[in-house]
Structure formats: C-alpha cells, structure tokens
Write a protein that holds these residues in place. Structure first.
Motif, PDB file in Angstrom:
ATOM      1  N   ARG A 102       0.828  -1.210   0.000  1.00  0.00           N
ATOM      2  CA  ARG A 102       0.000   0.000   0.000  1.00  0.00           C
ATOM      3  C   ARG A 102       0.861   1.259   0.000  1.00  0.00           C
ATOM      4  N   ASP A 103       1.881   1.296   0.841  1.00  0.00           N
ATOM      5  CA  ASP A 103       2.686   2.510   0.977  1.00  0.00           C
ATOM      6  C   ASP A 103       3.456   2.842  -0.302  1.00  0.00           C
ATOM      7  N   TYR A 104       3.849   1.797  -1.047  1.00  0.00           N
ATOM      8  CA  TYR A 104       4.614   2.021  -2.273  1.00  0.00           C
ATOM      9  C   TYR A 104       3.756   1.861  -3.537  1.00  0.00           C
ATOM     10  N   CYS A 105       2.428   1.781  -3.345  1.00  0.00           N
ATOM     11  CA  CYS A 105       1.481   1.741  -4.475  1.00  0.00           C
ATOM     12  C   CYS A 105       1.888   0.681  -5.497  1.00  0.00           C
ATOM     13  N   ILE A 106       2.134  -0.531  -5.019  1.00  0.00           N
ATOM     14  CA  ILE A 106       2.552  -1.619  -5.899  1.00  0.00           C
ATOM     15  C   ILE A 106       1.320  -2.224  -6.572  1.00  0.00           C
ATOM     16  N   SER A 107       1.222  -2.090  -7.867  1.00  0.00           N
ATOM     17  CA  SER A 107       0.119  -2.691  -8.612  1.00  0.00           C
ATOM     18  C   SER A 107       0.608  -3.480  -9.815  1.00  0.00           C
ATOM     19  N   ARG A 108       1.857  -3.259 -10.233  1.00  0.00           N
ATOM     20  CA  ARG A 108       2.462  -3.978 -11.355  1.00  0.00           C
ATOM     21  C   ARG A 108       3.841  -4.464 -10.957  1.00  0.00           C
ATOM     22  N   LEU A 109       4.163  -5.653 -11.415  1.00  0.00           N
ATOM     23  CA  LEU A 109       5.477  -6.239 -11.124  1.00  0.00           C
ATOM     24  C   LEU A 109       6.178  -6.572 -12.430  1.00  0.00           C
ATOM     25  N   PRO A 110       7.512  -6.450 -12.436  1.00  0.00           N
ATOM     26  CA  PRO A 110       8.347  -5.970 -11.330  1.00  0.00           C
ATOM     27  C   PRO A 110       8.308  -4.453 -11.195  1.00  0.00           C
ATOM     28  N   ARG A 111       8.743  -3.954 -10.037  1.00  0.00           N
ATOM     29  CA  ARG A 111       8.889  -2.519  -9.772  1.00  0.00           C
ATOM     30  C   ARG A 111      10.275  -2.283  -9.210  1.00  0.00           C
ATOM     31  N   TYR A 112      10.800  -1.099  -9.479  1.00  0.00           N
ATOM     32  CA  TYR A 112      12.126  -0.736  -8.988  1.00  0.00           C
ATOM     33  C   TYR A 112      12.030   0.615  -8.292  1.00  0.00           C
ATOM     34  N   VAL A 113      12.546   0.659  -7.079  1.00  0.00           N
ATOM     35  CA  VAL A 113      12.472   1.859  -6.247  1.00  0.00           C
ATOM     36  C   VAL A 113      13.891   2.281  -5.879  1.00  0.00           C
ATOM     37  N   PHE A 114      14.214   3.551  -6.126  1.00  0.00           N
ATOM     38  CA  PHE A 114      15.547   4.090  -5.846  1.00  0.00           C
ATOM     39  C   PHE A 114      15.396   5.109  -4.714  1.00  0.00           C
ATOM     40  N   VAL A 115      16.025   4.803  -3.560  1.00  0.00           N
ATOM     41  CA  VAL A 115      15.982   5.685  -2.388  1.00  0.00           C
ATOM     42  C   VAL A 115      17.362   6.293  -2.184  1.00  0.00           C
ATOM     43  N   ASN A 116      17.414   7.620  -2.052  1.00  0.00           N
ATOM     44  CA  ASN A 116      18.675   8.318  -1.833  1.00  0.00           C
ATOM     45  C   ASN A 116      19.256   8.006  -0.456  1.00  0.00           C
ATOM     46  N   LYS A 117      20.512   8.332  -0.294  1.00  0.00           N
ATOM     47  CA  LYS A 117      21.193   8.014   0.965  1.00  0.00           C
ATOM     48  C   LYS A 117      20.646   8.800   2.152  1.00  0.00           C
ATOM     49  N   ASP A 118      19.909   9.896   1.888  1.00  0.00           N
ATOM     50  CA  ASP A 118      19.299  10.639   2.985  1.00  0.00           C
ATOM     51  C   ASP A 118      17.898  10.131   3.306  1.00  0.00           C
ATOM     52  N   GLY A 119      17.464   9.048   2.654  1.00  0.00           N
ATOM     53  CA  GLY A 119      16.150   8.481   2.928  1.00  0.00           C
ATOM     54  C   GLY A 119      15.031   9.051   2.087  1.00  0.00           C
ATOM     55  N   SER A 120      15.354   9.929   1.131  1.00  0.00           N
ATOM     56  CA  SER A 120      14.323  10.487   0.262  1.00  0.00           C
ATOM     57  C   SER A 120      14.175   9.655  -1.003  1.00  0.00           C
ATOM     58  N   VAL A 121      13.022   9.778  -1.629  1.00  0.00           N
ATOM     59  CA  VAL A 121      12.759   9.040  -2.867  1.00  0.00           C
ATOM     60  C   VAL A 121      13.471   9.721  -4.028  1.00  0.00           C
ATOM     61  N   ARG A 122      14.305   8.974  -4.740  1.00  0.00           N
ATOM     62  CA  ARG A 122      14.831   9.496  -5.998  1.00  0.00           C
ATOM     63  C   ARG A 122      13.845   9.197  -7.123  1.00  0.00           C
ATOM     64  N   ASN A 123      13.394   7.963  -7.178  1.00  0.00           N
ATOM     65  CA  ASN A 123      12.392   7.580  -8.168  1.00  0.00           C
ATOM     66  C   ASN A 123      11.751   6.274  -7.706  1.00  0.00           C
ATOM     67  N   ALA A 124      10.455   6.309  -7.445  1.00  0.00           N
ATOM     68  CA  ALA A 124       9.750   5.106  -6.980  1.00  0.00           C
ATOM     69  C   ALA A 124       9.296   4.233  -8.140  1.00  0.00           C
ATOM     70  N   TRP A 125       9.524   4.707  -9.372  1.00  0.00           N
ATOM     71  CA  TRP A 125       9.228   3.924 -10.579  1.00  0.00           C
ATOM     72  C   TRP A 125      10.472   3.974 -11.474  1.00  0.00           C
ATOM     73  N   TYR A 126      11.586   3.453 -10.948  1.00  0.00           N
ATOM     74  CA  TYR A 126      12.860   3.564 -11.645  1.00  0.00           C
ATOM     75  C   TYR A 126      12.893   2.642 -12.851  1.00  0.00           C
ATOM     76  N   ILE A 127      13.693   3.004 -13.833  1.00  0.00           N
ATOM     77  CA  ILE A 127      13.828   2.230 -15.057  1.00  0.00           C
ATOM     78  C   ILE A 127      14.399   0.845 -14.742  1.00  0.00           C
ATOM     79  N   ALA A 128      13.970  -0.164 -15.505  1.00  0.00           N
ATOM     80  CA  ALA A 128      14.371  -1.541 -15.230  1.00  0.00           C
ATOM     81  C   ALA A 128      15.814  -1.802 -15.649  1.00  0.00           C
TER      82      ALA A 128
END
Length: 330
Positions: free
Chosen positions: A281-307
């Motif tokens: 729910r928190d990451y809105c996962i509805s399609r697989l696979p998914r790729y999530v890129f989190v920065n070193k400070d804990g912020s989202v860089r891209n929650a739908w990163y390229i495969a």
C-alpha cells in the motif's frame, strides 16, 4: 477497382490513398441509405474511426504528405472534430483509439500540451472527456507515479471537469501517489530477510538503496537474474544496498526461504506478506516488477525507476565495472 487501404499504405501511394478512402466512403453512403435514420450516425462514426486509423498508418510512412491527408479527410467529413457528439456512440476502447488517431493525424500534441489536456479544453462532452482522460490518468499513475506531466493534467481536470465524481477520483489518486514523488521521504518498512532477521529501510541511512519488487513465484525470472547481477556489474557496492522484496502470502514463506537460500550473495532477499504488510500500500505496488531508488538521505529518488537491462539504465545508475581483456574478447 480501387485498392484497399493496406495496399495503398504498403505502396506509399497518396493518390491511391485518396481513391481508396473515397471509394469506401461511397460504399458506406449507399449502405446508410438503406438503414433507419437512427442507425446512420453510429455507422458514420465507426467509418470515421476506421479511416483515421488508416490515415495514421499512412502518415507514419509519408509524414510530408500530412496536409494532403488533411484535405482528403476534411472533404469526406467536413467539420468533423473531437467535439462531435457522435463520439459518444462508440464503445470506450474505440473512442480512445479514434481520439489518439485524431491527435496524431492533426499533430495537435505540441507545445507541451498533452492529448488529455487538449481533450479537456476542446471537448464539451463530459462523457467523452471522462472516457478518455480517466483511464489515461489511472494507467499513468500506476506506471509512473505522481510527476510533473500527470500533475498538470490533474490540474486541468480541476479546471475543466463538471463532474464532481471525476474530480473526487482524481484527487484520491493524487493523495495516494503524491507521497512517493521525487524528494519525498521514502515510507519506512520493516521486512523479514531469508535468515528471519528484521530489516528496516531506515537502517541504511548513508547509503543509496535500490529495491527490486517481485512475486515469490518469479524465482527463475530474467528480471530477478538481472537485478541480482547489479552488484557485480557496477562499482557502487560501497555506496549502494540492493534489496529484493518478494511479495506473497504467509504460507509461501518457507518455500520461498528455501529457494532464496540458494541465491545468497550481495543482494538481500526480503519477504513481504501481502495480507499483513503495509509495503504494498505505501509504495502503491500494482504492477510487477517494480524498482524503487531511495537516496542516501532516505528520500525518494524515483519510486518507478527504469528496469535494469534497459539502454538508459546505465547512464543514470552509476559506473560499470571495467571489463577485463578476456571478457572483451568473448
């Protein structure tokens, strides 16, 4: 006898294109004269839908002839545009296809104006607007999340829509997906790894976290294999953590653990119980696979990163390891 549409397109013949459209139009006119008046509008709009589809195919081969094609269409269907109420007679799938083809034929998606925004500002029918714009927004949110493009369309819906239910649905989508926009704090999660240990996202502060989300039933999938190869492919394991999150029901946990024990390496495998964990729910996962890129400070860089494996992936992800001479000669 006039050539059919496909023969004309394959021959790249502008004169034949006009001849074929005119002949088909004449045949439809004859048939319409035999039908009850109430049926003619439905037949006409279906004819227009088919003709615009073939016009698109033709223009993809001869883009320089765009104005000629416009002239043919305007002669056959004078005054036709997307504001025609007859579009409401089409099933939704055909309606969307006709609008897409119309936008391509007339090249109206320009100056950073999306097709959805064009429809919102130029079509009066709420039925047509909703049939075209809402599926696009739902699909785009699922595939890309909340970004600049979709935010502009949502704002245009607020300006143009006269249907409260439509505005309410769009607002709900924004509320659901906006927390995952670039720069927002990545939602915390605590998941169990293959050893039974609890793993927290916040425990990796100071390192970039790259997350691949898969189904527990995808253990031999090529996408997982590509993901597992990333630590050996890039010079960033001192700065990156790789997490493979596998989604499944609780009763699949033990079988999953046996499978991933054989894959022990530089990627940590985590199990997500889809019936109890908030991760989906928190990451809105509805399609697989998914790729999530989190920065070193804990912020989202891209929650739908390229495969991984896509041509653009390596340009944004980091430095590839240098191949040795033997690898280069393979």
């Amino acid at each position: 006898m006039a050539k059919n549409y496909q023969q004309v397109i394959d021959a790249n013949d502008i004169a034949g294109f006009e001849e074929a459209l005119s002949a088909a139009h004449a045949q439809t006119e004859k048939l319409m004269n035999t039908l009850p008046k109430n049926d003619t509008r439905g037949m006409r709009i279906r004819e227009i839908k088919e003709v615009f589809a073939y016009a698109c195919d033709f223009l993809r081969k001869r883009s320089a002839e765009r104005t000629v094609v416009h002239g043919v269409l305007e002669r056959l269907y004078p005054g036709f545009d997307l504001d025609s109420p007859d579009l409401e007679l089409l099933p939704q799938e055909m309606l969307v296809e006709l609008i897409d083809d119309y936008l391509e034929v007339y090249n109206v998606v320009r100056m950073n104006l999306s097709g959805c925004s064009y429809v919102l500002f130029n079509v009066k029918s709420e039925k047509i607007r909703n049939a075209y714009v809402l599926p696009f927004l739902r699909r785009t949110f699922e595939q890309e999340g909340f970004g600049k493009k979709v935010a502009e369309i949502c704002e245009n819906v607020r300006w143009c829509s006269k249907t409260p239910e439509t505005v309410k649905e769009v607002e709900a989508l924004v509320e659901q997906y906006r927390p995952l926009q670039a720069g927002a704090a990545a939602p915390e999660f605590v998941l169990e790894n293959r050893k039974g240990e609890s793993v927290k996202l916040s425990g990796f502060k100071g390192k970039h976290v790259f997350i691949g989300v898969f189904s527990v039933g995808m253990d031999e999938n090529e996408a997982i294999s590509r993901f597992m190869d990333l630590p050996d492919e890039y010079n960033n394991t001192d700065r990156f953590v790789y997490l493979c999150v596998c989604l499944g029901k609780a009763d699949a946990r033990e079988a999953w653990r046996k499978q991933v024990d054989e894959k022990a390496g530089k990627v940590d495998f985590l199990f997500c119980d889809v019936e109890r964990c908030s991760f989906v729910r928190d990451y809105c996962i509805s399609r697989l696979p998914r790729y999530v890129f989190v920065n070193k400070d804990g912020s989202v860089r891209n929650a739908w990163y390229i495969a991984p494996g896509m041509p653009e992936f390596s340009y944004q992800f980091g430095d590839k390891k240098t191949l040795n001479l033997l690898d280069m000669l393979k």
